[in-house]
Each structure stands twice: as C-alpha cells, then as structure tokens.
Design a protein around this motif. Structure first.
Motif, PDB file in Angstrom:
ATOM      1  N   LYS A 105      44.585  36.984  35.097  1.00  0.00           N
ATOM      2  CA  LYS A 105      44.532  37.292  33.522  1.00  0.00           C
ATOM      3  C   LYS A 105      43.292  36.448  32.904  1.00  0.00           C
ATOM      4  CE  LYS A 105      47.358  36.271  29.289  1.00  0.00           C
ATOM      5  NZ  LYS A 105      47.223  37.495  28.668  1.00  0.00           N
ATOM      6  N   LYS A 106      43.099  35.462  33.486  1.00  0.00           N
ATOM      7  CA  LYS A 106      41.585  34.493  32.887  1.00  0.00           C
ATOM      8  C   LYS A 106      40.587  35.305  33.325  1.00  0.00           C
ATOM      9  CE  LYS A 106      39.205  30.381  33.149  1.00  0.00           C
ATOM     10  NZ  LYS A 106      38.854  29.224  33.700  1.00  0.00           N
ATOM     11  N   TRP A 107      40.314  35.889  34.397  1.00  0.00           N
ATOM     12  CA  TRP A 107      39.179  36.745  34.712  1.00  0.00           C
ATOM     13  C   TRP A 107      39.090  38.027  34.110  1.00  0.00           C
ATOM     14  CZ3 TRP A 107      38.682  41.631  37.640  1.00  0.00           C
ATOM     15  CH2 TRP A 107      37.480  41.777  38.044  1.00  0.00           C
ATOM     16  N   LEU A 108      40.113  38.922  33.999  1.00  0.00           N
ATOM     17  CA  LEU A 108      40.113  40.220  32.968  1.00  0.00           C
ATOM     18  C   LEU A 108      39.717  39.741  31.772  1.00  0.00           C
ATOM     19  CD1 LEU A 108      43.237  41.792  34.492  1.00  0.00           C
ATOM     20  CD2 LEU A 108      40.868  42.381  34.845  1.00  0.00           C
ATOM     21  N   GLU A 109      40.283  38.490  30.979  1.00  0.00           N
ATOM     22  CA  GLU A 109      39.952  38.246  29.787  1.00  0.00           C
ATOM     23  C   GLU A 109      38.532  38.098  29.520  1.00  0.00           C
ATOM     24  OE1 GLU A 109      42.637  35.300  28.739  1.00  0.00           O
ATOM     25  OE2 GLU A 109      44.234  36.865  27.992  1.00  0.00           O
ATOM     26  N   GLU A 110      37.687  37.261  30.709  1.00  0.00           N
ATOM     27  CA  GLU A 110      36.467  36.924  30.721  1.00  0.00           C
ATOM     28  C   GLU A 110      35.602  38.397  30.568  1.00  0.00           C
ATOM     29  OE1 GLU A 110      35.893  34.346  33.677  1.00  0.00           O
ATOM     30  OE2 GLU A 110      36.981  32.542  32.627  1.00  0.00           O
ATOM     31  N   MET A 111      36.054  39.068  31.541  1.00  0.00           N
ATOM     32  CA  MET A 111      35.455  40.530  31.609  1.00  0.00           C
ATOM     33  C   MET A 111      35.360  41.301  30.434  1.00  0.00           C
ATOM     34  SD  MET A 111      34.123  40.369  34.620  1.00  0.00           S
ATOM     35  CE  MET A 111      33.690  42.188  35.142  1.00  0.00           C
ATOM     36  N   ALA A 112      36.616  41.209  29.883  1.00  0.00           N
ATOM     37  CA  ALA A 112      36.590  42.001  28.404  1.00  0.00           C
ATOM     38  C   ALA A 112      35.915  41.464  27.297  1.00  0.00           C
ATOM     39  CB  ALA A 112      38.276  42.040  28.105  1.00  0.00           C
TER      40      ALA A 112
END
Length: 107
Positions: free
Chosen positions: A95-102
C-alpha cells in the motif's frame, strides 16, 4: 495521499482457492477516473496485486502501469513490478509503495 485512495485486499482473499486446488486471486485497481466522465481525457494510474508461485515458493507482487491499456495488453517495459515477502505484513508495504508511485505519477 489525500486525493487518491489505494485499496489493498485482504491476504486470505489473494490466496483464494489455491489451498484447495483452485487458483490465486488477482486484484486490479485504478485511480484518476472521474465520476461523470470515467477515464475520458484523464491520466489513469493502474495497479495490480497478485501471488505467484516460483519453485514451490510463494511471493507477493505488485505492479504499476498507466493509461487505458490493460495489464495484459502492455509490453513488459511499460509495467513496473515490485516483489514482496509472502506474509500478511507485506500488504502494508505494498500500500505504501503504491501510494508513493501514485503520488509521483499525479504530482
């Protein structure tokens, strides 16, 4: 991340029916669509979360790709994939990685 919400499914949901002869579930999500216009004239952030079994070892994977084409319709170089440990705690990392990518995509 205030404008775009990333949903990550529960670990047992991803495991699906794999323990009883079935298959794993694949979760696909996106951010950036409009409630009235959908994806028309919009930048779309897409992501996918799934489990893969390699040599009897299960791993969690998450992928990011952009635009209107589906995951299966893309070339490998258009998709960013990250591998995570096969444990429930990895869902928070995903979740943290996806939020950073978004954030990076929309920023």
């Amino acid at each position: 991340m205030s404008d775009y919400s990333i949903f990550v499914p529960l670990f047992p949901w991803l495991i699906g029916g794999s323990r009883i002869g079935g298959s794993y579930n694949i979760y696909c999500g996106s951010c950036g669509t409009d409630g009235e216009k959908g994806c028309m004239d919009r930048d779309i952030f897409n992501y996918r979360i799934w489990i893969e079994k390699l040599d009897e070892q299960e791993i969690l994977k998450a992928a990011v790709y952009y635009g209107l084409k589906s995951y299966d319709s893309r070339d490998e170089d258009e998709i960013t994939v990250k591998i995570f440990d096969f444990e429930e705690e990895s869902l928070g990392e995903i979740k943290k990685w996806l939020e950073e990518m978004a954030e990076s995509f929309f920023g």
